[in-house]
Design an enzyme around this catalytic site. Structure first.
Site, mmCIF file in Angstrom:
data_model
loop_
_atom_site.group_PDB
_atom_site.id
_atom_site.type_symbol
_atom_site.label_atom_id
_atom_site.label_comp_id
_atom_site.label_asym_id
_atom_site.label_seq_id
_atom_site.Cartn_x
_atom_site.Cartn_y
_atom_site.Cartn_z
ATOM 1 N N ARG A 193 -12.215 12.766 26.064
ATOM 2 C CA ARG A 193 -13.628 13.157 26.006
ATOM 3 C C ARG A 193 -14.145 13.278 24.570
ATOM 4 O O ARG A 193 -15.327 13.498 24.349
ATOM 5 C CB ARG A 193 -13.830 14.494 26.727
ATOM 6 C CG ARG A 193 -13.423 14.472 28.181
ATOM 7 C CD ARG A 193 -13.648 15.818 28.801
ATOM 8 N NE ARG A 193 -15.050 16.161 28.839
ATOM 9 C CZ ARG A 193 -15.877 15.853 29.818
ATOM 10 N NH1 ARG A 193 -15.432 15.188 30.854
ATOM 11 N NH2 ARG A 193 -17.138 16.203 29.773
ATOM 12 N N HIS A 240 -30.376 -21.875 24.620
ATOM 13 C CA HIS A 240 -31.609 -21.207 24.171
ATOM 14 C C HIS A 240 -31.389 -20.387 22.903
ATOM 15 O O HIS A 240 -32.214 -19.554 22.562
ATOM 16 C CB HIS A 240 -32.162 -20.328 25.301
ATOM 17 C CG HIS A 240 -32.533 -21.116 26.516
ATOM 18 N ND1 HIS A 240 -33.620 -21.966 26.533
ATOM 19 C CD2 HIS A 240 -31.934 -21.252 27.727
ATOM 20 C CE1 HIS A 240 -33.699 -22.558 27.716
ATOM 21 N NE2 HIS A 240 -32.667 -22.146 28.462
ATOM 22 N N ASN A 264 -19.592 22.264 25.330
ATOM 23 C CA ASN A 264 -19.792 20.827 25.517
ATOM 24 C C ASN A 264 -21.235 20.634 25.978
ATOM 25 O O ASN A 264 -21.648 21.256 26.953
ATOM 26 C CB ASN A 264 -18.801 20.329 26.588
ATOM 27 C CG ASN A 264 -19.132 18.935 27.110
ATOM 28 O OD1 ASN A 264 -18.879 18.628 28.256
ATOM 29 N ND2 ASN A 264 -19.695 18.090 26.288
ATOM 30 N N GLY A 265 -21.978 19.811 25.250
ATOM 31 C CA GLY A 265 -23.383 19.594 25.614
ATOM 32 C C GLY A 265 -24.224 19.598 24.362
ATOM 33 O O GLY A 265 -23.709 19.535 23.241
ATOM 34 N N LYS A 276 -14.979 9.141 26.635
ATOM 35 C CA LYS A 276 -14.918 8.677 28.015
ATOM 36 C C LYS A 276 -16.199 8.986 28.789
ATOM 37 O O LYS A 276 -16.753 8.125 29.447
ATOM 38 C CB LYS A 276 -13.704 9.324 28.694
ATOM 39 C CG LYS A 276 -13.486 8.900 30.128
ATOM 40 C CD LYS A 276 -12.991 7.477 30.197
ATOM 41 C CE LYS A 276 -12.754 6.999 31.610
ATOM 42 N NZ LYS A 276 -12.711 5.528 31.651
ATOM 43 N N CYS A 323 -16.853 15.755 24.347
ATOM 44 C CA CYS A 323 -16.195 17.041 24.114
ATOM 45 C C CYS A 323 -15.532 17.531 25.395
ATOM 46 O O CYS A 323 -16.026 17.324 26.492
ATOM 47 C CB CYS A 323 -17.133 18.135 23.639
ATOM 48 S SG CYS A 323 -17.998 17.738 22.133
ATOM 49 N N TRP A 354 -16.309 15.601 20.118
ATOM 50 C CA TRP A 354 -16.946 14.311 19.817
ATOM 51 C C TRP A 354 -18.245 14.698 19.130
ATOM 52 O O TRP A 354 -19.166 15.215 19.754
ATOM 53 C CB TRP A 354 -17.205 13.538 21.105
ATOM 54 C CG TRP A 354 -17.720 12.147 20.878
ATOM 55 C CD1 TRP A 354 -16.971 11.034 20.618
ATOM 56 C CD2 TRP A 354 -19.085 11.716 20.896
ATOM 57 N NE1 TRP A 354 -17.798 9.938 20.476
ATOM 58 C CE2 TRP A 354 -19.092 10.331 20.639
ATOM 59 C CE3 TRP A 354 -20.300 12.361 21.103
ATOM 60 C CZ2 TRP A 354 -20.257 9.571 20.583
ATOM 61 C CZ3 TRP A 354 -21.464 11.611 21.038
ATOM 62 C CH2 TRP A 354 -21.434 10.228 20.784
ATOM 63 N N GLU A 357 -18.711 -7.994 30.747
ATOM 64 C CA GLU A 357 -17.682 -6.953 30.834
ATOM 65 C C GLU A 357 -16.440 -7.340 30.020
ATOM 66 O O GLU A 357 -15.863 -6.496 29.329
ATOM 67 C CB GLU A 357 -17.329 -6.705 32.309
ATOM 68 C CG GLU A 357 -16.168 -5.760 32.566
ATOM 69 C CD GLU A 357 -16.361 -4.369 31.987
ATOM 70 O OE1 GLU A 357 -17.476 -3.992 31.601
ATOM 71 O OE2 GLU A 357 -15.353 -3.630 31.903
ATOM 72 N N LYS A 390 -14.947 -5.077 26.924
ATOM 73 C CA LYS A 390 -13.556 -4.602 26.793
ATOM 74 C C LYS A 390 -13.004 -4.976 25.423
ATOM 75 O O LYS A 390 -12.413 -4.161 24.730
ATOM 76 C CB LYS A 390 -12.648 -5.216 27.882
ATOM 77 C CG LYS A 390 -12.833 -4.706 29.289
ATOM 78 C CD LYS A 390 -12.393 -3.284 29.523
ATOM 79 C CE LYS A 390 -13.454 -2.281 29.267
ATOM 80 N NZ LYS A 390 -14.451 -1.985 30.231
ATOM 81 N N GLU A 393 -14.753 -3.007 22.512
ATOM 82 C CA GLU A 393 -14.452 -1.569 22.514
ATOM 83 C C GLU A 393 -13.101 -1.265 21.876
ATOM 84 O O GLU A 393 -12.945 -0.297 21.159
ATOM 85 C CB GLU A 393 -14.385 -1.050 23.960
ATOM 86 C CG GLU A 393 -15.697 -0.647 24.568
ATOM 87 C CD GLU A 393 -15.498 -0.016 25.934
ATOM 88 O OE1 GLU A 393 -15.032 -0.714 26.847
ATOM 89 O OE2 GLU A 393 -15.809 1.180 26.098
HETATM 90 C C1 AGP Z 1 -16.345 1.309 29.513
HETATM 91 O O1 AGP Z 1 -15.153 0.793 29.067
HETATM 92 C C2 AGP Z 1 -16.986 2.340 28.770
HETATM 93 N N1 AGP Z 1 -16.227 3.102 27.912
HETATM 94 C C3 AGP Z 1 -18.399 2.763 29.109
HETATM 95 O O2 AGP Z 1 -19.210 1.644 28.980
HETATM 96 C C4 AGP Z 1 -18.606 3.413 30.487
HETATM 97 O O3 AGP Z 1 -18.413 2.474 31.490
HETATM 98 C C5 AGP Z 1 -20.023 4.015 30.546
HETATM 99 O O4 AGP Z 1 -20.151 4.979 29.563
HETATM 100 C C6 AGP Z 1 -20.347 4.586 31.900
HETATM 101 O O5 AGP Z 1 -19.493 5.625 32.243
HETATM 102 P P1 AGP Z 1 -19.423 6.188 33.727
HETATM 103 O O6 AGP Z 1 -18.913 5.090 34.588
HETATM 104 O O7 AGP Z 1 -18.493 7.353 33.650
HETATM 105 O O8 AGP Z 1 -20.828 6.569 34.113
#
Ligand code: AGP
Length: 593
Positions: A27, A494, A100-101, A588, A2, A74, A471, A475, A478
């Site tokens: 956000r 394994h 927000n929270g 984000k 949010c 969100w 990673e 990507k 996501e």
């Molecule tokens: C990465 O593409 C993400 N959307 C997510 O994993 C992100 O890296 C994670 O939420 C941590 O966020 P931060 O680096 O703001 O702490």
């Protein structure tokens, strides 16, 4: 999660507030809403969906007010509906609140308020706030006191913006969620993040925990109060160095591509990190008995990379723990331990909770953080600013590269050779620049086109490239919603190798760090079972069906190698007509636990 925005001044506040919401959409983008006070009346508008294409002048030409708040949501409590979107109102509609929270005791508070006759119109936790304020106003408090007392009843986290039909003030307050006050010329702004109002001012106050800002329209003044003690405070005004251009798309179709293209410049910034800062951080590392790296998602993958570098280059045993899992280790942490946290936003709830828990155990906290003034920065014993600049796309790309680069500089400092770290990063920087030039080559796009419809993609790597495999797949999943999973090459036999079937794409990360023979044998193993092997490697090999070259940079190869998977993920999203900046269900900054 949010975003909130607020404006008070002489203009039509809906203009900067809508503008700010568009910038904060990363956000949360389930729904949005605004409320503005104009000559004694509060008007509002709420809408389900993204704010992206909304134009005030065209879509809501009559809407105006000099005191205005807005919210992009969100969803946490209650579905994605107009009724659950913010702002929320008191029974008499005189108080409007954006939040927000998460209010943890909202059920109990709601029950009490309902018993007093309050009628609720949403399923949100937020809605109790305007009703609580309304209740305090009935007890003859003025608006600032009523807000302050209401906030004291809340358990959990909040950043709020509050306006009232009867007052010419805007109130903002925070606890556990970020809120920044922007100081303009005869006008003030509130934002969950600086880009919300950077177009209008770069003078800011980062509100601290339990602080409340009272912004007065008539006197064009502001007061910062402590919510608990009611004492007036005098926090420092900071000047933001990010340009608006840095926070905007700069002619690119998406923030994701813009941010990926900035990566060579981001490494340049890390190369120029202050030697003194690095030395201070290195001495914290040296004097620690045990070291844990704690982070989430992409930042955790950067942390894993850091742990490999510390092990291979500095003979240090460092354990990486996902911040959400850290509570299960808290009892083992003691005063001589060091927690290294990594975070782009500096607002990730699980990371902040880990910091609190580390401090409870007496451990020290060193943070690698990108956002100046963030909660993490302020809660840490020491921080290193990763200086990737504002990262708006929900997918973390340039921040990851900057975090890896910072670990390289830290490792070089520990080894007593900062210059060596700079040289390594220079190679990585040039290599990324080269890869990004190749970007326009049809090879990556062609691959993206061919694999955009597959149900599964896998990646393998060993040692420093194990985090690359994780990673790279994060990507892809996501942004493309394709199931993508990364494995350590040695783990294939394994279990995971049973997943391999003809035609499945497997990305193989190969570095000239002594692990190449083993990972190439793993690539052979999947190839023998029909996989399409895509090599991201310092040299070509017959096992590869496609080959993407990276510089032979030993254990530092992953810094540039990851860029290929970012690009592949981006082009798959475009191929599937998905918005790479705002993938479904994500936000984000994950400010909820
Ligand atoms: C990465 O593409 C993400 N959307 C997510 O994993 C992100 O890296 C994670 O939420 C941590 O966020 P931060 O680096 O703001 O702490």
């Amino acid at each position: 999660m949010c975003g909130i925005v607020g404006y008070i001044g002489k203009k039509n506040g809906a203009i900067p507030v809508i503008d700010g919401l568009k910038r904060l959409e990363y956000r949360g983008y389930d729904s949005w809403g605004i409320a503005a006070k104009d000559s004694g009346r509060i008007d509002f508008h709420k809408q389900v969906g993204k704010i992206g294409a909304f134009e005030l002048a065209k879509d809501l030409p009559e809407f105006s007010g000099n005191i205005c708040i807005g919210h992009t949501r969100w969803a946490t409590h209650g579905g994605v509906t107009e009724a659950n979107s913010h702002p929320h109102f008191s029974c008499d509609n005189k108080i409007a609140v954006v939040h927000n929270g998460i209010i943890e005791n909202y059920q109990e508070l709601r029950k009490n308020l309902e018993a007093k006759g309050h009628k609720f119109r949403s399923q949100t936790d937020t809605e109790i706030i305007p009703h609580l304020i309304e209740e305090k106003l009935k007890e003859k408090h003025n608006l600032p006191s009523a807000v302050r007392l209401a906030l004291k009843d809340l358990e959990g986290s909040y950043a709020v913006g509050v306006i009232s039909q009867d007052d010419d003030i805007l109130i903002g307050a925070r606890k556990g969620s970020p809120l920044v006050l922007g100081i303009g010329n005869g006008e003030f702004f509130l934002g969950s993040d600086v880009p919300a109002f950077l177009k209008y001012t770069n003078k800011v106050i980062f509100l601290d925990e339990n602080q409340m800002a009272i912004l007065d329209q008539k006197n064009q003044s502001y007061k910062i109060m402590d919510v608990n003690t009611n004492k007036q405070l005098n926090p420092e005004i900071a000047t933001i160095e990010w340009s608006l251009d840095e926070a905007e798309k700069g002619g690119h179709p998406h923030f994701m591509i813009k941010e990926m293209l900035e990566q060579p410049y981001v490494i340049e910034k890390t190369i120029s990190v202050e030697a003194n800062e690095l030395k201070k951080a290195a001495s914290m590392i040296k004097s620690a008995e045990r070291i844990y790296i704690v982070a989430c998602g992409t930042a955790m993958h950067a942390g894993m990379y850091g742990a490999y570098i510390f092990a291979l280059r500095n003979n240090l045993i460092v354990q990486t723990i996902s911040a959400g899992e850290f509570p299960y280790f808290e009892h083992l942490i003691s005063t001589n331990d060091l927690i290294i946290t990594v975070s782009q936003s500096g607002e990730t709830a699980d990371v902040l909770e880990a910091v609190r828990s580390a401090h409870r155990s007496g451990a020290k906290v060193l943070s690698l953080v990108n956002v100046m003034g963030s909660s993490l920065m302020r809660m840490s014993d020491m921080f290193l600013l990763t200086k990737a600049g504002p990262e708006i796309c929900v997918l973390s790309t340039k921040a990851y590269v900057s975090q890896q680069a910072m670990f390289v500089m830290l490792s070089a400092t520990l080894a007593g050779d900062i210059t060596a770290g700079k040289k390594i990063l220079q190679i990585a920087k040039n290599d990324i620049a080269k890869i990004l030039k190749l970007m326009s080559l049809d090879k990556i796009k062609k691959l993206a086109r061919e694999i955009a419809t597959v149900p599964n993609i896998y990646a393998i790597g060993r040692g420093v490239n194990y985090p690359s495999a994780l990673e790279g797949c994060l990507k892809i999943k996501e942004v493309s919603y394709i199931h993508a999973e990364g494995f350590a090459g040695g783990d294939l036999k394994h279990g995971p190798i049973s997943l391999i079937e003809p035609g499945v794409p497997v990305l193989a990360f190969v570095a000239n760090d002594g692990s190449d023979k083993e990972i190439l044998s793993n690539a052979m193993e999947v190839k023998a079972r029909g996989a399409r092997v895509i090599g991201i490697s310092f040299e070509n090999n017959q096992v590869f069906d496609e080959y993407f070259p990276v510089a032979a940079n030993g254990v530092y190869t992953p810094i540039s190698a990851i860029v290929y998977t970012q690009l592949i993920a981006y082009f798959i999203a475009l191929e599937k007509k998905l918005d790479p900046d705002k993938p479904r269900n994500l936000a984000k900054s994950v400010t909820v636990k």
